[in-house]
Design an enzyme around this catalytic site. Structure first.
Site, mmCIF file in Angstrom:
data_model
loop_
_atom_site.group_PDB
_atom_site.id
_atom_site.type_symbol
_atom_site.label_atom_id
_atom_site.label_comp_id
_atom_site.label_asym_id
_atom_site.label_seq_id
_atom_site.Cartn_x
_atom_site.Cartn_y
_atom_site.Cartn_z
ATOM 1 C CG HIS A 105 -55.629 16.047 102.882
ATOM 2 N ND1 HIS A 105 -56.391 16.962 102.189
ATOM 3 C CD2 HIS A 105 -54.366 16.528 102.908
ATOM 4 C CE1 HIS A 105 -55.620 17.961 101.787
ATOM 5 N NE2 HIS A 105 -54.382 17.715 102.216
ATOM 6 C CG ASP A 117 -59.694 16.043 101.102
ATOM 7 O OD1 ASP A 117 -58.935 15.761 100.160
ATOM 8 O OD2 ASP A 117 -59.293 16.326 102.252
#
Length: 570
Positions: free
Chosen positions: A365, A192
């Site tokens: 994130h 990610d």
């Protein structure tokens, strides 16, 4: 030795639309199946999904779709995918529940029920690989990463993740499991990158709850909270803060009601007070200081709904003086202009606006340190940054190099690039053509660049229509040209331009009628070119020009006249 390919079909050099292919010998494992919401240049487009072309060509190899979490960027394209491919879908209980909501809205998929609930203890053996999972921390419960273990090492896809030591049950990362995966040997890490550019540590969720609670405690008017519908963690924090401060919560929108009902049924959400939720239709029955209105918008995107509230076009709520609009989602950089515009509209309506991101570095994130911790736990030979625009992928690559991972072991890919493991090396071998599939209403992929170009021109310079009636046998114009314009110039104040345009059309049509080699296609093109040149000379604009030619046919045995229309569709 296994023949391994890694192919991103979406999610690289862009926000959202995650879809990655891991191919081991003759088996294809599809990791996530997401969509993205269009940016401004995609006029009229509802959503954008990955291009399934490569999968169509290799449909017999697909063993399943493996989902990391229940957000639209991971599951949004599933209805379109399953309408073409009859393959099993794997995900955690919450993810599968949200996937079923997405799929059941498509009548064609009413009978599809090949869903399989997995957890972090599940291992699925296929002919050439074993697929397993690990817990991650994200803004939705039961978020997972995926491990495709082959005889040459594991391919690990993190999905959306961050590390948060204060995470509640259902959101916690299993660090021991990550270390175990690393000890077994990781060939490639697909990591990610959505927050990779941020060098600061993201605040933990306990700090975010404190910020929400403070705003609820010290505000005396209504609070309109903007939140993504599938951000279950944030919704729970809003419920808890509202109950703690004696406020009721009203939900706006079908999406949020369905998701909240599903999460409550599965025990992923809980109501801290039995009478916490009220109908949006009853908000006028409560004092302003006792109300929280939770707005998630269409398809979970709240900003457009806030704009409607500010301009009194929302069907349930209008903003007024004393209201606080509290934005609890963290929009991507691509949405900065939309956020600024929305804030301005809210202030114009007399309300106040705050965002969590104004005061706290919040994100679902991984930060720089989170990314490096994941790499240190997994010890990958190769790193493939995914999920983000180019600058974010490049930042993730930089953090990998800081850990001593060689530059030639890090791949910043484009959609369709094929990374192939051959002779003990992962290399960029070739690529396949991968574009975007645009969803416009019920149309899937039927909108191309030409249509988008025309929409852009129409939005900027409008349309100019010239209608003329001719008798081709007598080689004369029967009715003088009629000129119509929309979005180009104001007709009432542009009489001279319209009259000169009509004269030009008459002259061009008559020249074509006098030509022995008369051709309908040439006539229309000639009218279009002459008008385009004339209009640009006078206005410096390029409208879409539509010549419509009507023909009168004289028949010897009938006294009736019949008109035949010849336009751009002929």
């Amino acid at each position: 030795m296994s023949k391994i390919k890694i192919i991103p079909l979406g999610g690289v050099r862009e926000n959202a639309k995650n879809m990655y292919v891991v191919e081991v010998n003759d088996e294809i494992y599809v990791l996530d199946c997401g969509l993205k919401y269009p940016e401004n240049e995609l006029l009229g487009i509802d959503t954008v999904i990955p291009d399934f072309g490569y999968l169509r060509e290799n449909a017999n190899k697909i063993v399943g779709v493996f989902l990391t979490h229940g957000h639209a960027d991971a599951i949004g394209a599933l209805p379109y995918f399953l309408s073409e491919f009859d393959v099993p879908v794997f995900g955690t209980e919450m993810t599968i529940a949200l996937a079923k909501i997405s799929v059941r809205n498509d009548a064609k998929l009413a009978k599809f029920d090949d869903f399989h609930i997995i957890n972090d203890q599940t291992e699925i053996d296929f002919n050439h690989a074993t697929v397993s999972f690990f817990k991650t921390t994200h803004s939705i419960p039961e978020s997972i990463g995926i491990v495709v273990r082959t005889e040459s090492g594991s391919i690990v896809y993190t999905g959306d993740f961050k590390f948060d030591q204060t995470a509640a049950k259902g959101y916690q990362t299993d660090l021991a499991r990550l270390a175990e995966i690393g000890n077994r040997g990781v060939l490639a890490l697909m990591s990610d990158s959505a927050n990779a550019e941020n060098p600061k540590e993201t605040v933990n969720e306990s700090k975010i709850f404190e910020a929400i609670n403070d705003n609820f405690e010290y505000r005396h008017g209504r609070i309109i909270v903007a939140c993504v519908a599938s951000n279950i963690l944030r919704i729970q924090q809003i419920f808890d803060a509202a109950a703690k401060n004696g406020r009721k919560v009203a939900l706006t929108g079908h999406d949020i009601e369905e998701i909240v009902d599903t999460a409550l049924e599965l025990g992923k959400l809980h109501l801290p007070a039995d009478d916490l939720l009220i109908s949006i239709k009853k908000i006028d029955d409560y004092p302003d200081e006792e109300l929280v209105i939770l707005e998630t918008g269409r398809s979970g995107e709240p900003l457009k709904s806030l704009q409607k509230m500010a301009t009194k076009k929302h069907h349930e709520v209008s903003l007024r003086e004393g209201d606080l609009v509290f934005i609890t989602t963290t929009p991507s950089h691509a949405m900065e202009t939309t956020v600024a515009k929305t804030r301005d509209m809210i202030y114009r309506a007399g309300a106040d606006v705050k965002a969590i991101s104004d005061e706290l570095n919040s994100s679902g994130h991984a930060s720089r340190n989170d990314l490096q911790l994941m790499m240190n736990l997994l010890h990958p030979r190769y790193v493939v940054p995914v999920q983000g625009e180019y600058r974010l992928l490049a930042a993730n690559a930089e953090w990998a190099q800081e850990l001593g991972i060689p530059k030639d072991h890090i791949f910043i890919t484009s959609k369709g690039d094929i990374l192939e493991y051959d002779r003990d090396k992962l290399l960029l071998a070739s690529s396949v053509e991968v574009g975007n599939t645009l969803i416009d209403g019920s149309g899937v992929g039927d909108i191309g660049n030409i249509v988008l170009r025309d929409r852009k021109i129409l939005s900027e310079d409008g349309v100019f229509i010239a209608v003329v009636t001719i008798d081709r046998r007598k080689k004369k114009i029967v009715e003088a040209p009629k000129i119509t314009s929309r979005g180009f110039v104001y007709v009432k104040t542009s009489g001279d331009l319209m009259a000169e345009s009509a004269e030009l059309v008459s002259k061009t049509v008559q020249q074509n009628l006098d030509n022995k080699e008369f051709d309908w296609g040439h006539l229309k093109q000639d009218v279009r070119e002459q008008l385009n040149h004339f209009l640009y000379e006078n206005t410096k604009r390029h409208p879409v020009i539509l010549p419509v030619i009507m023909e009168i046919n004289q028949h010897r045995h009938f006294n009736k006249k019949k008109k035949k229309s010849v336009s751009d569709e002929d």
